[in-house]
Design a protein around this motif. Structure first.
Motif, PDB file in Angstrom:
ATOM      1  N   VAL A 153       0.849  -1.189   0.000  1.00 59.49           N
ATOM      2  CA  VAL A 153       0.000   0.000   0.000  1.00 59.49           C
ATOM      3  C   VAL A 153       0.884   1.238   0.000  1.00 59.49           C
ATOM      4  N   ARG A 154       0.388   2.290  -0.552  1.00 56.20           N
ATOM      5  CA  ARG A 154       1.123   3.552  -0.605  1.00 56.20           C
ATOM      6  C   ARG A 154       1.426   4.068   0.807  1.00 56.20           C
ATOM      7  N   THR A 155       2.664   4.554   1.034  1.00 53.26           N
ATOM      8  CA  THR A 155       3.053   5.169   2.307  1.00 53.26           C
ATOM      9  C   THR A 155       3.616   6.575   2.121  1.00 53.26           C
ATOM     10  N   CYS A 156       3.699   7.046   0.871  1.00 55.04           N
ATOM     11  CA  CYS A 156       4.347   8.337   0.606  1.00 55.04           C
ATOM     12  C   CYS A 156       3.415   9.502   0.910  1.00 55.04           C
ATOM     13  N   SER A 157       4.011  10.683   1.075  1.00 54.62           N
ATOM     14  CA  SER A 157       3.234  11.894   1.329  1.00 54.62           C
ATOM     15  C   SER A 157       2.584  12.391   0.042  1.00 54.62           C
ATOM     16  N   ALA A 158       1.686  13.372   0.191  1.00 49.79           N
ATOM     17  CA  ALA A 158       0.979  13.910  -0.976  1.00 49.79           C
ATOM     18  C   ALA A 158       1.949  14.561  -1.961  1.00 49.79           C
ATOM     19  N   GLY A 159       2.978  15.243  -1.439  1.00 49.85           N
ATOM     20  CA  GLY A 159       3.940  15.900  -2.320  1.00 49.85           C
ATOM     21  C   GLY A 159       4.737  14.907  -3.150  1.00 49.85           C
ATOM     22  N   VAL A 160       5.214  13.833  -2.500  1.00 51.65           N
ATOM     23  CA  VAL A 160       5.967  12.810  -3.224  1.00 51.65           C
ATOM     24  C   VAL A 160       5.071  12.122  -4.251  1.00 51.65           C
ATOM     25  N   PHE A 161       3.811  11.870  -3.873  1.00 47.74           N
ATOM     26  CA  PHE A 161       2.877  11.211  -4.786  1.00 47.74           C
ATOM     27  C   PHE A 161       2.640  12.070  -6.028  1.00 47.74           C
ATOM     28  N   LYS A 162       2.414  13.373  -5.828  1.00 47.52           N
ATOM     29  CA  LYS A 162       2.170  14.265  -6.968  1.00 47.52           C
ATOM     30  C   LYS A 162       3.402  14.372  -7.858  1.00 47.52           C
ATOM     31  N   ASN A 163       4.579  14.417  -7.241  1.00 45.66           N
ATOM     32  CA  ASN A 163       5.801  14.523  -8.032  1.00 45.66           C
ATOM     33  C   ASN A 163       6.014  13.267  -8.876  1.00 45.66           C
ATOM     34  N   ALA A 164       5.717  12.095  -8.299  1.00 47.18           N
ATOM     35  CA  ALA A 164       5.854  10.850  -9.067  1.00 47.18           C
ATOM     36  C   ALA A 164       4.862  10.809 -10.219  1.00 47.18           C
ATOM     37  N   ARG A 165       3.646  11.316  -9.976  1.00 48.89           N
ATOM     38  CA  ARG A 165       2.649  11.375 -11.052  1.00 48.89           C
ATOM     39  C   ARG A 165       3.126  12.279 -12.184  1.00 48.89           C
ATOM     40  N   ARG A 166       3.743  13.397 -11.784  1.00 49.92           N
ATOM     41  CA  ARG A 166       4.171  14.377 -12.787  1.00 49.92           C
ATOM     42  C   ARG A 166       5.332  13.837 -13.613  1.00 49.92           C
ATOM     43  N   THR A 167       6.300  13.159 -12.962  1.00 44.77           N
ATOM     44  CA  THR A 167       7.492  12.682 -13.675  1.00 44.77           C
ATOM     45  C   THR A 167       7.292  11.320 -14.317  1.00 44.77           C
ATOM     46  N   GLY A 168       6.263  10.580 -13.849  1.00 41.42           N
ATOM     47  CA  GLY A 168       6.045   9.239 -14.375  1.00 41.42           C
ATOM     48  C   GLY A 168       6.988   8.204 -13.809  1.00 41.42           C
ATOM     49  N   ARG A 169       7.695   8.540 -12.720  1.00 49.05           N
ATOM     50  CA  ARG A 169       8.630   7.607 -12.084  1.00 49.05           C
ATOM     51  C   ARG A 169       8.214   7.389 -10.634  1.00 49.05           C
ATOM     52  N   PRO A 170       8.097   6.130 -10.196  1.00 50.14           N
ATOM     53  CA  PRO A 170       7.732   5.875  -8.800  1.00 50.14           C
ATOM     54  C   PRO A 170       8.914   6.121  -7.871  1.00 50.14           C
ATOM     55  N   CYS A 171       8.640   6.116  -6.580  1.00 50.83           N
ATOM     56  CA  CYS A 171       9.704   6.272  -5.598  1.00 50.83           C
ATOM     57  C   CYS A 171      10.435   4.939  -5.417  1.00 50.83           C
ATOM     58  N   LEU A 172      11.413   4.905  -4.503  1.00 51.95           N
ATOM     59  CA  LEU A 172      12.234   3.710  -4.309  1.00 51.95           C
ATOM     60  C   LEU A 172      11.381   2.505  -3.918  1.00 51.95           C
ATOM     61  N   LEU A 173      10.360   2.702  -3.050  1.00 54.13           N
ATOM     62  CA  LEU A 173       9.531   1.582  -2.618  1.00 54.13           C
ATOM     63  C   LEU A 173       8.806   0.948  -3.804  1.00 54.13           C
ATOM     64  N   GLY A 174       8.456   1.763  -4.786  1.00 56.43           N
ATOM     65  CA  GLY A 174       7.824   1.222  -5.978  1.00 56.43           C
ATOM     66  C   GLY A 174       8.761   0.337  -6.773  1.00 56.43           C
ATOM     67  N   TYR A 175      10.067   0.678  -6.773  1.00 54.65           N
ATOM     68  CA  TYR A 175      11.040  -0.111  -7.526  1.00 54.65           C
ATOM     69  C   TYR A 175      11.370  -1.425  -6.828  1.00 54.65           C
TER      70      TYR A 175
END
Length: 704
Positions: A153-175
């Motif tokens: 399940v997602r654990t990131c903050s709203a800012g990190v989530f929006k940034n990943a949506r904008r760049t199209g790249r998930p954070c480390l946990l996604g990888y």
């Protein structure tokens, strides 16, 4: 000390029906709230011979100056109203449990489109699933880290989530496979919500279903010779079992119950609660209270139940609550709990078996908590008493200053000049009494003049309250300054936080009045000039019964009015240490407010100057055009295309943006590149994270 016979109601005035009663003191503050099956019988107990009353009850009735009551239909309604009034008025003679810490919870934000797992403290929010409380936040993170293998399940903050949506790249946990990465559409919103639901089911104790399912999938993968997948499933099963081992099974049959134990003596009581879900201890918490009234163990349990479940509904109230003694009467409390849950709740004393054995464990925890609290408090009380006595001796006061107010001025090179007022009672911070001031009488940097203005405004309010409530002695009246302060609400005295008080209900109903209670000592952050300014302000208002001193930072010298030399307290003095703590708290509170004002000014937008344009339409404009720069270049017809923006408003926006000078372009200091003038998310700070409302202690106080 009041004579209870002076305000005793006549025998025929008190109704013989269920209700809630309130005792008030001479200042109309509510000092005690109680409920009764029969108001007439209960109130009669308070007005018997004082010698026959319990010492604490005697202290309450002699402090009170009046009593009033409200009739209700049932005992359950009386219980609900009593709880509401205790929360509202905070009466000094009622049992009030003090949490010994702010407990962290494991929370799942099911009220969001993409639910998030995180650690939360403080008040519970609607639509969020809570598990716990836990003793330590790291225990939550360890558990979550294990469970994310199975429930990513997602654990990131709203800012990190929006940034990943904008760049199209998930954070480390996604990888690394510990997040299903809904930010880049690896799973849909519905699939991610199902994962969150399964996570919540596992946390509520329904663990067997998932273990059996994973074991079955592992066997199927092995039979199909998909050994890598089978190994991953094996590791997932191990992670789930390891998470389960952190909470040993204490009750069979997947029992859901809360166990409440009480340890008490004549003066204090400690309460410990174990939250058992699915037969496992999922959380623990404890409270301590002063027994300021004569109260039985059953009554202590009733107060604990009110505090524990007063704000809870649904599954947060368990099917079974085990207690050391039952409230009297039992039926209204049990009916109230069942109403909070929406289903039948069993409230009983365990007699034998595993539940009795577990209750004994909870009771031992309560005993230890009471012993630890008494050890800490004995040392703390002695130290605080010695500190207050040392301050009284050093400043030649008639008695120890039980209420101390400290003031500090903060600014940035003369801009955003603000002041703080912090309050310490009995040597402890009383944060609900903190206040904040904006300096309005002049512009620029002048700490001495600022201190004079703040002290004048604060004590004008005190005089106005004193005159309004009729506390003047016979033949005494307010000074000219005090009377002016009472009527001039548009001048420097204006308290923006008191606007809702126009109907007077907050004061008359016993809630804490703003600026109504005077201190015995005023402390200012500074030396001779600031002390002289504070004393001059009090003299101008005709106040001569409040002591003033200042604490200078450089040598930690204590200055008093009219003296050429400071009072030097020993470096090892508890009195000096207390003054330093108070001064540092005033400085922290002032600089926090000053930084908040400065950051708001820096985040200002040309749209802020458009009359009648609220946050919702500002956000709609920025979302539609992408930035203020593009909005400034838009035509009136294009602005009208934004939902909620009419032609007249569009014309006003266009004029305001045309008149406002465009901000200087942002420059990347590493490359020298001029950045595009993209408007940030209105709800985000400089880092892209959602702007926090501040820590609880930084939000306290009222702005004036």
């Amino acid at each position: 000390m009041a004579d209870p016979s002076s305000y005793r109601p006549k025998p025929g005035q008190i109704p013989d029906s269920p209700g809630v009663y309130r005792f008030r003191d001479e200042h109309r503050r509510v000092i005690y709230v109680g409920k009764a099956k029969s108001l007439r019988q209960r109130l009669a107990n308070y007005f018997q011979d004082l010698a026959g009353l319990h010492p604490r009850t005697r202290s309450m009735v002699t402090t009170a100056a009046s009593v009033e009551w409200t009739v209700v239909s049932t005992e359950v309604e009386a219980l609900q109203l009593e709880y509401s009034w205790i929360k509202e008025y905070d009466p000094r003679f009622n049992v009030k449990y003090r949490d010994d810490k702010s407990y962290p919870y494991l929370a799942v934000t099911m009220n969001e489109e993409y639910p998030r797992v995180q650690v939360m403290r403080g008040h519970k929010k609607k639509g969020v699933r809570y598990f716990g409380p836990y003793a330590h936040a790291w225990a939550i993170r360890d558990t979550v880290d294990l469970l994310l293998r199975v429930f990513p399940v997602r654990t990131c903050s709203a800012g990190v989530f929006k940034n990943a949506r904008r760049t199209g790249r998930p954070c480390l946990l996604g990888y690394i496979g510990k997040c299903s990465a809904p930010c880049v559409d690896r799973v849909s919103a519905e699939e991610h919500r199902e994962l969150a639901e399964e996570f919540c089911d596992f946390m509520t104790g329904r663990t067997g279903t998932y273990l059996r399912r994973l074991e079955r999938q592992m066997v199927e993968a092995a039979e199909a010779m998909e050994y890598e997948r089978a190994a991953r499933l094996r590791d997932d099963i191990g992670a789930l079992k390891k998470a389960m081992e952190k909470n040993a099974v204490v009750l069979a049959d997947a029992t859901d119950a809360d166990l409440i134990a009480v340890a008490e003596d004549e003066l204090e009581a400690a309460v410990q609660i174990f939250h058992v879900r699915g037969g496992r201890v999922r959380g623990q918490r404890g409270w301590v209270t002063d027994k300021v009234e004569e109260v039985t163990t059953g009554a202590l349990v009733e107060h604990a139940l009110q505090q524990l479940y007063g704000e809870e509904t649904g599954d947060a109230v368990p099917k079974e609550v085990l207690v050391p003694a039952l409230p009297d009467p039992l039926e209204p409390v049990q009916e109230w709990l069942s109403g909070r849950r929406g289903a039948q709740v069993s409230l009983r004393v365990p007699q034998r078996g595993d539940k009795r054995a577990l209750m004994e464990t909870v009771e031992r925890n309560a005993q230890q908590a009471l012993i630890l609290h008494k050890t800490k408090r004995a040392s703390d009380l002695t130290t605080r008493s010695r500190a207050l006595e040392e301050i009284a001796d050093a400043l030649e006061l008639d008695s120890a200053p039980l209420r101390i107010e400290c003031y500090d001025i903060s600014h940035l090179q003369g801009d955003d000049v603000v002041a703080s007022m912090v309050v310490f009672e009995d040597g402890l911070a009383r944060k609900s009494e903190y206040r904040r001031f904006q300096i309005k009488g002049f512009e620029g940097q002048d700490d001495v003049r600022s201190m004079h203005e703040v002290i004048t405004r604060r004590f004008k309010r005190y005089l106005a309250e004193k005159e309004r409530t009729g506390e003047w002695a016979d033949g005494e009246s307010a000074t000219g300054d005090g009377a002016a302060g009472a009527s001039d609400d548009s001048g420097p005295l204006t308290d923006v936080s008191s606007a809702p008080l126009s109907d007077g209900l907050k004061d008359e109903d016993g809630r804490p009045k703003r600026f109504a209670y005077p201190p015995q000592l005023v402390v200012v952050d500074g030396g001779q000039p600031q002390v002289a300014a504070a004393q001059r302000a009090l003299d101008e208002l005709g106040i001569d019964d409040i002591a003033v001193c200042g604490l200078a930072k450089r040598l930690e010298e204590v200055w008093v009015p009219g003296e050429d030399d400071p009072v030097v307290l020993p470096r090892t003095s508890e009195g000096l240490y207390l003054l330093q703590r108070i001064r540092d708290e005033a400085h922290r509170f002032a600089i926090t407010y000053q930084r908040t004002k400065r950051s708001k000014r820096f985040r200002s937008s040309p749209l802020d100057d458009v009359p009648g344009l609220g946050d919702t339409r500002k956000q709609a404009l920025i979302k539609h055009f992408g930035s203020v720069k593009r909005l400034r270049a838009a035509t009136i017809d294009q602005i009208c295309e934004v939902p909620g923006i009419g032609r007249k408003t569009a014309e006003t926006i266009a004029v305001a943006l045309a008149q406002a000078a465009p901000a200087a372009p942002a420059v990347n200091t590493a490359t020298g590149e001029i950045m595009e003038d993209e408007a940030p998310d209105p709800t985000a700070g400089a880092s892209g994270e959602p702007v926090s409302a501040g820590a609880p202690d930084e939000r306290r106080g009222q702005e004036t």
